[in-house]
Scaffold this motif. Structure first.
Motif, PDB file in Angstrom:
ATOM      1  N   VAL A  35     -17.440 -10.586  -7.143  1.00  0.00           N
ATOM      2  CA  VAL A  35     -17.384 -10.559  -5.686  1.00  0.00           C
ATOM      3  C   VAL A  35     -17.143 -11.967  -5.149  1.00  0.00           C
ATOM      4  CG1 VAL A  35     -18.686 -10.027  -3.580  1.00  0.00           C
ATOM      5  CG2 VAL A  35     -19.023  -8.625  -5.635  1.00  0.00           C
ATOM      6  N   TYR A  36     -16.289 -12.047  -4.135  1.00  0.00           N
ATOM      7  CA  TYR A  36     -16.067 -13.300  -3.409  1.00  0.00           C
ATOM      8  C   TYR A  36     -16.377 -13.049  -1.941  1.00  0.00           C
ATOM      9  CZ  TYR A  36     -13.937 -17.452  -1.442  1.00  0.00           C
ATOM     10  OH  TYR A  36     -13.728 -18.628  -0.767  1.00  0.00           O
ATOM     11  N   VAL A  37     -17.213 -13.916  -1.359  1.00  0.00           N
ATOM     12  CA  VAL A  37     -17.567 -13.830   0.054  1.00  0.00           C
ATOM     13  C   VAL A  37     -17.157 -15.131   0.721  1.00  0.00           C
ATOM     14  CG1 VAL A  37     -19.424 -13.540   1.749  1.00  0.00           C
ATOM     15  CG2 VAL A  37     -19.557 -12.351  -0.458  1.00  0.00           C
ATOM     16  N   GLY A  38     -16.332 -15.031   1.742  1.00  0.00           N
ATOM     17  CA  GLY A  38     -15.964 -16.186   2.551  1.00  0.00           C
ATOM     18  C   GLY A  38     -16.446 -15.974   3.963  1.00  0.00           C
ATOM     19  N   GLN A  39     -17.170 -16.951   4.494  1.00  0.00           N
ATOM     20  CA  GLN A  39     -17.755 -16.829   5.834  1.00  0.00           C
ATOM     21  C   GLN A  39     -17.150 -17.859   6.779  1.00  0.00           C
ATOM     22  OE1 GLN A  39     -22.016 -17.184   4.796  1.00  0.00           O
ATOM     23  NE2 GLN A  39     -22.189 -15.071   5.524  1.00  0.00           N
ATOM     24  N   PHE A  40     -16.513 -17.371   7.828  1.00  0.00           N
ATOM     25  CA  PHE A  40     -15.964 -18.239   8.862  1.00  0.00           C
ATOM     26  C   PHE A  40     -17.051 -18.615   9.855  1.00  0.00           C
ATOM     27  CE2 PHE A  40     -12.287 -15.961   7.292  1.00  0.00           C
ATOM     28  CZ  PHE A  40     -11.387 -16.997   7.123  1.00  0.00           C
ATOM     29  N   LEU A  41     -16.921 -19.816  10.427  1.00  0.00           N
ATOM     30  CA  LEU A  41     -17.784 -20.287  11.517  1.00  0.00           C
ATOM     31  C   LEU A  41     -19.251 -20.379  11.124  1.00  0.00           C
ATOM     32  CD1 LEU A  41     -16.021 -18.086  14.172  1.00  0.00           C
ATOM     33  CD2 LEU A  41     -15.837 -20.582  14.008  1.00  0.00           C
ATOM     34  N   LYS A  42     -19.512 -20.467   9.842  1.00  0.00           N
ATOM     35  CA  LYS A  42     -20.887 -20.585   9.359  1.00  0.00           C
ATOM     36  C   LYS A  42     -20.940 -21.727   8.366  1.00  0.00           C
ATOM     37  CE  LYS A  42     -22.081 -15.730   9.950  1.00  0.00           C
ATOM     38  NZ  LYS A  42     -22.512 -14.479   9.316  1.00  0.00           N
ATOM     39  N   ARG A  43     -22.141 -22.260   8.212  1.00  0.00           N
ATOM     40  CA  ARG A  43     -22.378 -23.263   7.186  1.00  0.00           C
ATOM     41  C   ARG A  43     -23.271 -22.641   6.130  1.00  0.00           C
ATOM     42  NH1 ARG A  43     -23.019 -25.873  12.079  1.00  0.00           N
ATOM     43  NH2 ARG A  43     -25.252 -25.762  11.905  1.00  0.00           N
ATOM     44  N   ALA A  44     -23.387 -23.269   5.000  1.00  0.00           N
ATOM     45  CA  ALA A  44     -24.163 -22.715   3.890  1.00  0.00           C
ATOM     46  C   ALA A  44     -25.665 -22.917   4.103  1.00  0.00           C
ATOM     47  CB  ALA A  44     -23.719 -23.351   2.583  1.00  0.00           C
ATOM     48  N   GLU A  45     -26.138 -22.572   5.278  1.00  0.00           N
ATOM     49  CA  GLU A  45     -27.566 -22.690   5.557  1.00  0.00           C
ATOM     50  C   GLU A  45     -28.201 -21.338   5.874  1.00  0.00           C
ATOM     51  OE1 GLU A  45     -27.276 -23.956  10.246  1.00  0.00           O
ATOM     52  OE2 GLU A  45     -27.210 -25.535   8.762  1.00  0.00           O
ATOM     53  N   TYR A  46     -27.450 -20.268   5.674  1.00  0.00           N
ATOM     54  CA  TYR A  46     -27.974 -18.931   5.916  1.00  0.00           C
ATOM     55  C   TYR A  46     -28.686 -18.438   4.654  1.00  0.00           C
ATOM     56  CZ  TYR A  46     -25.472 -18.595  10.327  1.00  0.00           C
ATOM     57  OH  TYR A  46     -25.049 -18.794  11.610  1.00  0.00           O
ATOM     58  N   SER A  47     -29.688 -17.624   4.832  1.00  0.00           N
ATOM     59  CA  SER A  47     -30.519 -17.174   3.720  1.00  0.00           C
ATOM     60  C   SER A  47     -29.743 -16.402   2.668  1.00  0.00           C
ATOM     61  CB  SER A  47     -31.674 -16.323   4.242  1.00  0.00           C
ATOM     62  OG  SER A  47     -32.469 -17.081   5.130  1.00  0.00           O
ATOM     63  N   GLU A  48     -28.666 -15.722   3.068  1.00  0.00           N
ATOM     64  CA  GLU A  48     -27.894 -14.973   2.065  1.00  0.00           C
ATOM     65  C   GLU A  48     -27.290 -15.877   1.000  1.00  0.00           C
ATOM     66  OE1 GLU A  48     -25.038 -14.794   5.762  1.00  0.00           O
ATOM     67  OE2 GLU A  48     -27.194 -14.603   5.432  1.00  0.00           O
ATOM     68  N   HIS A  49     -27.043 -17.142   1.329  1.00  0.00           N
ATOM     69  CA  HIS A  49     -26.502 -18.063   0.332  1.00  0.00           C
ATOM     70  C   HIS A  49     -27.495 -18.261  -0.806  1.00  0.00           C
ATOM     71  CE1 HIS A  49     -22.779 -19.438   2.348  1.00  0.00           C
ATOM     72  NE2 HIS A  49     -23.417 -18.935   3.392  1.00  0.00           N
ATOM     73  N   ALA A  50     -28.763 -18.419  -0.474  1.00  0.00           N
ATOM     74  CA  ALA A  50     -29.792 -18.582  -1.494  1.00  0.00           C
ATOM     75  C   ALA A  50     -29.930 -17.319  -2.341  1.00  0.00           C
ATOM     76  CB  ALA A  50     -31.132 -18.934  -0.845  1.00  0.00           C
ATOM     77  N   ALA A  51     -29.898 -16.164  -1.701  1.00  0.00           N
ATOM     78  CA  ALA A  51     -30.051 -14.901  -2.433  1.00  0.00           C
ATOM     79  C   ALA A  51     -28.844 -14.626  -3.332  1.00  0.00           C
ATOM     80  CB  ALA A  51     -30.253 -13.747  -1.455  1.00  0.00           C
ATOM     81  N   LEU A  52     -27.647 -14.812  -2.796  1.00  0.00           N
ATOM     82  CA  LEU A  52     -26.451 -14.498  -3.581  1.00  0.00           C
ATOM     83  C   LEU A  52     -26.229 -15.491  -4.715  1.00  0.00           C
ATOM     84  CD1 LEU A  52     -23.995 -13.291  -0.802  1.00  0.00           C
ATOM     85  CD2 LEU A  52     -25.434 -11.920  -2.331  1.00  0.00           C
ATOM     86  N   ALA A  53     -26.797 -16.681  -4.602  1.00  0.00           N
ATOM     87  CA  ALA A  53     -26.714 -17.659  -5.698  1.00  0.00           C
ATOM     88  C   ALA A  53     -27.422 -17.142  -6.946  1.00  0.00           C
ATOM     89  CB  ALA A  53     -27.311 -18.995  -5.266  1.00  0.00           C
TER      90      ALA A  53
END
Length: 172
Positions: A35-53
């Motif tokens: 899976v590849y997720v690209g997020q526009f207008l966001k920075r890598a400070e959302y909780s999903e980044h920690a979970a998906l890592a």
């Protein structure tokens, strides 16, 4: 599993578009898909980044500068968004990913970070077996016509209107 990928659009003014996409990411990952997720207008400070890592088959990238909601669009916002669109096109066309998510792509178009035609080019290059999910308010007619599945989230009531800010683990 059917080897054909479909195009999903999750749109509307209600909460849950990104959350629905992330639920599909979880399901796809559990089924062994990359899976590849690209997020526009966001920075890598959302909780999903920690979970998906924690999920080895999931790659997530954020294409946001230092922009805050309501702030004017900067050249860096435009540069980040266009770079993100190119990364999404590479991921979607590669055949490497079973699922590609373009989170907030529709808002990026609305803010004129790139054109509707640029956004539609993502569908043009998509590998036939890649499932593509596009999220955001403001779905435009061209994307709605080409999507295989369209879901509209409709806001009935939201605690934001009572002044509740985005909460870690719930909205961010």
């Amino acid at each position: 599993m059917d080897s054909r990928g479909y195009v999903h659009v999750y749109t509307g003014n209600g909460k849950g578009k990104t959350t629905a996409a992330l639920g599909l990411v979880l399901r796809a990952s559990g089924a062994g898909l990359s899976v590849y997720v690209g997020q526009f207008l966001k920075r890598a400070e959302y909780s999903e980044h920690a979970a998906l890592a924690l999920l080895p088959a999931v790659k997530i990238e954020a294409y946001g500068a230092q922009r805050r909601i309501g702030a004017p669009i900067s050249e860096e916002d435009i540069r980040q968004a266009r770079l993100g669109l190119e990364k999404l096109k590479e991921a979607a066309s590669s055949g490497k990913y079973g699922l590609v998510v373009a989170d907030e792509l529709l808002v990026a178009v609305r803010l004129e970070l790139f054109s509707e035609e640029d956004a539609l080019s993502l569908l043009d290059v998509r590998h036939p077996s890649t499932e593509l999910v596009i999220t955001g308010r403001y779905a435009f007619p061209g994307i709605l016509e080409r999507a295989d599945l369209v879901t509209e989230m409709k806001e009935i009531r939201h605690y934001f209107s009572q002044g509740v800010p985005a909460r870690k683990g719930i909205e961010k």
